[in-house]
Design a protein around this motif. Structure first.
Motif, PDB file in Angstrom:
ATOM      1  N   ASN A 131     -15.731  11.531   9.110  1.00 34.63           N
ATOM      2  CA  ASN A 131     -14.699  10.758   8.418  1.00 34.63           C
ATOM      3  C   ASN A 131     -13.328  11.398   8.562  1.00 34.63           C
ATOM      4  OD1 ASN A 131     -16.475   8.784   7.605  1.00 34.63           O
ATOM      5  ND2 ASN A 131     -16.808   9.630   5.566  1.00 34.63           N
TER       6      ASN A 131
ATOM      7  N   ALA B  56     -11.859  12.793   2.415  1.00 36.48           N
ATOM      8  CA  ALA B  56     -12.928  12.745   3.407  1.00 36.48           C
ATOM      9  C   ALA B  56     -13.650  14.080   3.391  1.00 36.48           C
ATOM     10  CB  ALA B  56     -12.367  12.443   4.796  1.00 36.48           C
TER      11      ALA B  56
ATOM     12  N   LEU C 167      -7.506   4.001   1.160  1.00 42.38           N
ATOM     13  CA  LEU C 167      -8.607   3.208   1.704  1.00 42.38           C
ATOM     14  C   LEU C 167      -9.274   2.369   0.618  1.00 42.38           C
ATOM     15  CD1 LEU C 167     -10.156   5.868   4.109  1.00 42.38           C
ATOM     16  CD2 LEU C 167      -8.398   4.148   4.566  1.00 42.38           C
TER      17      LEU C 167
ATOM     18  N   SER D 255     -13.232  -1.641   4.155  1.00 46.33           N
ATOM     19  CA  SER D 255     -14.193  -2.066   5.175  1.00 46.33           C
ATOM     20  C   SER D 255     -14.831  -3.410   4.845  1.00 46.33           C
ATOM     21  CB  SER D 255     -15.275  -1.000   5.346  1.00 46.33           C
ATOM     22  OG  SER D 255     -14.724   0.204   5.836  1.00 46.33           O
TER      23      SER D 255
ATOM     24  N   ARG E  89     -10.640   3.157  -2.037  1.00 43.62           N
ATOM     25  CA  ARG E  89     -11.947   3.745  -2.366  1.00 43.62           C
ATOM     26  C   ARG E  89     -13.049   3.120  -1.517  1.00 43.62           C
ATOM     27  NH1 ARG E  89     -11.475   5.165  -8.873  1.00 43.62           N
ATOM     28  NH2 ARG E  89      -9.781   6.668  -8.570  1.00 43.62           N
ATOM     29  N   ASN E  90     -12.757   3.063  -0.213  1.00 47.18           N
ATOM     30  CA  ASN E  90     -13.683   2.595   0.828  1.00 47.18           C
ATOM     31  C   ASN E  90     -13.964   1.101   0.789  1.00 47.18           C
ATOM     32  OD1 ASN E  90     -14.034   5.217   1.954  1.00 47.18           O
ATOM     33  ND2 ASN E  90     -15.470   5.715   0.310  1.00 47.18           N
TER      34      ASN E  90
ATOM     35  N   ASN F   8     -10.201   9.482  10.378  1.00 49.74           N
ATOM     36  CA  ASN F   8      -8.873   9.301   9.779  1.00 49.74           C
ATOM     37  C   ASN F   8      -7.782   9.849  10.691  1.00 49.74           C
ATOM     38  OD1 ASN F   8     -10.066   8.083   7.581  1.00 49.74           O
ATOM     39  ND2 ASN F   8     -10.058   9.931   6.317  1.00 49.74           N
TER      40      ASN F   8
ATOM     41  N   THR G 280     -10.994   1.009   8.206  1.00 45.07           N
ATOM     42  CA  THR G 280     -10.335   2.124   7.541  1.00 45.07           C
ATOM     43  C   THR G 280      -9.155   2.633   8.365  1.00 45.07           C
ATOM     44  OG1 THR G 280     -11.968   3.603   8.547  1.00 45.07           O
ATOM     45  CG2 THR G 280     -12.359   2.906   6.272  1.00 45.07           C
TER      46      THR G 280
END
Length: 274
Positions: free
Chosen positions: A235, A230, A188, A194, A190-191, A239, A211
């Protein structure tokens, strides 16, 4: 949950729980929670300093050990044979298990390390049954090719950073040719996924999250597993729900236009990637 299987008898769920950098109670709770939700693939490492916390989660979850795929790794400064054997036994002790499903060399050693001795030691763990499968992480293609073709190591998997903004086509092609799984860490970004407009648009089109789009893009690929970290139940469930997303050819075309050179993980001891 779809499994990646191969001639080495690997049976690895395509979606797993990454545990870095969770520690102590947070890590144990996350493992228990994930297993309650239906995860059956947990990823840890000696270098994460959380194997004991993962072990407590595995034990306290009540899920039979044989139903869970566990991956762990030996750190790059423990690749001399005696140090590897000690690290491996410490891993088993911490995980409260007499075997591990997949054991990896976490990073290549530094200049001058004895690759053959390390690989021979890794193979010995498989031969004595304490590692059901073995593999490597963060090995560039020339080193992976040497281990597989020159040293004849029966590797079942390679784990590398892989996501919508970092391509791994050469490694993935090689893994497929040699019946190996490729596990994607930092899937992802590291986020940061989004914040990518193209993923936001694809997510809006399907009524899902960016994500989930990024994860499903990986999970749709043959031989590819992903291990997003997560901690929260929301979260972890999100996922899992990525498995239900249906991407189309236009979505994949758009993702293919994103830059594929955005590496996040390259510590001082990392190998030359190209």
């Amino acid at each position: 949950m779809q499994l990646i299987t191969n001639a080495q008898q690997l049976k690895m769920p395509k979606l797993g729980l990454g545990t870095w950098p969770m520690l102590d109670g947070e890590c144990t709770s996350a493992v228990i929670q994930a297993l309650e939700l239906g995860y059956r693939h947990i990823d840890t490492a000696a270098g994460y300093n959380n194997e004991a916390a993962v072990g407590r989660g595995l034990t306290e979850s009540g899920v039979p050990r044989g139903d869970i795929h566990v991956t762990s790794k030996v750190w790059w400064d423990k690749l001399a044979p005696d140090a590897m054997r000690e690290s491996f036994q410490n891993t088993l002790n911490a995980l409260q298990s007499d075997y591990i499903d997949l054991f990896l060399i976490h990073w290549p050693g530094q200049e001058g390390w004895d690759v053959k001795a390390a690989i021979d030691t890794l193979v010995s763990f498989k031969q004595d049954g304490r590692a059901l499968n073995i593999g490597v992480a963060n090995f560039p293609l020339p080193l992976l090719r040497h281990v597989v073709e020159d040293l004849n190591a029966p590797l079942a998997a390679i784990q590398v950073e892989y996501h919508v903004t970092l391509g791994q086509s050469a490694l993935l092609d090689y893994a497929r040719q040699h019946d190996m799984a490729l596990t994607a860490y930092s899937p992802l970004v590291r986020n940061k996924v989004s914040q990518i407009p193209e993923l936001q648009a694809i997510a809006k089109k399907h009524g899902v999250l960016p994500t989930q789009v990024a994860l499903k893009w990986l999970l749709d690929q043959d031989n590819v597993a992903a291990i997003p970290k997560a901690a929260s139940k929301a979260n972890q469930q999100s996922n899992l729900d990525a498995l239900k997303v249906q991407l189309d050819d236009e979505d994949r075309r758009i993702i293919a236009t994103l830059p594929k050179d955005q590496r996040l993980v390259s510590p001082d001891f990392a190998p030359e990637w190209d």
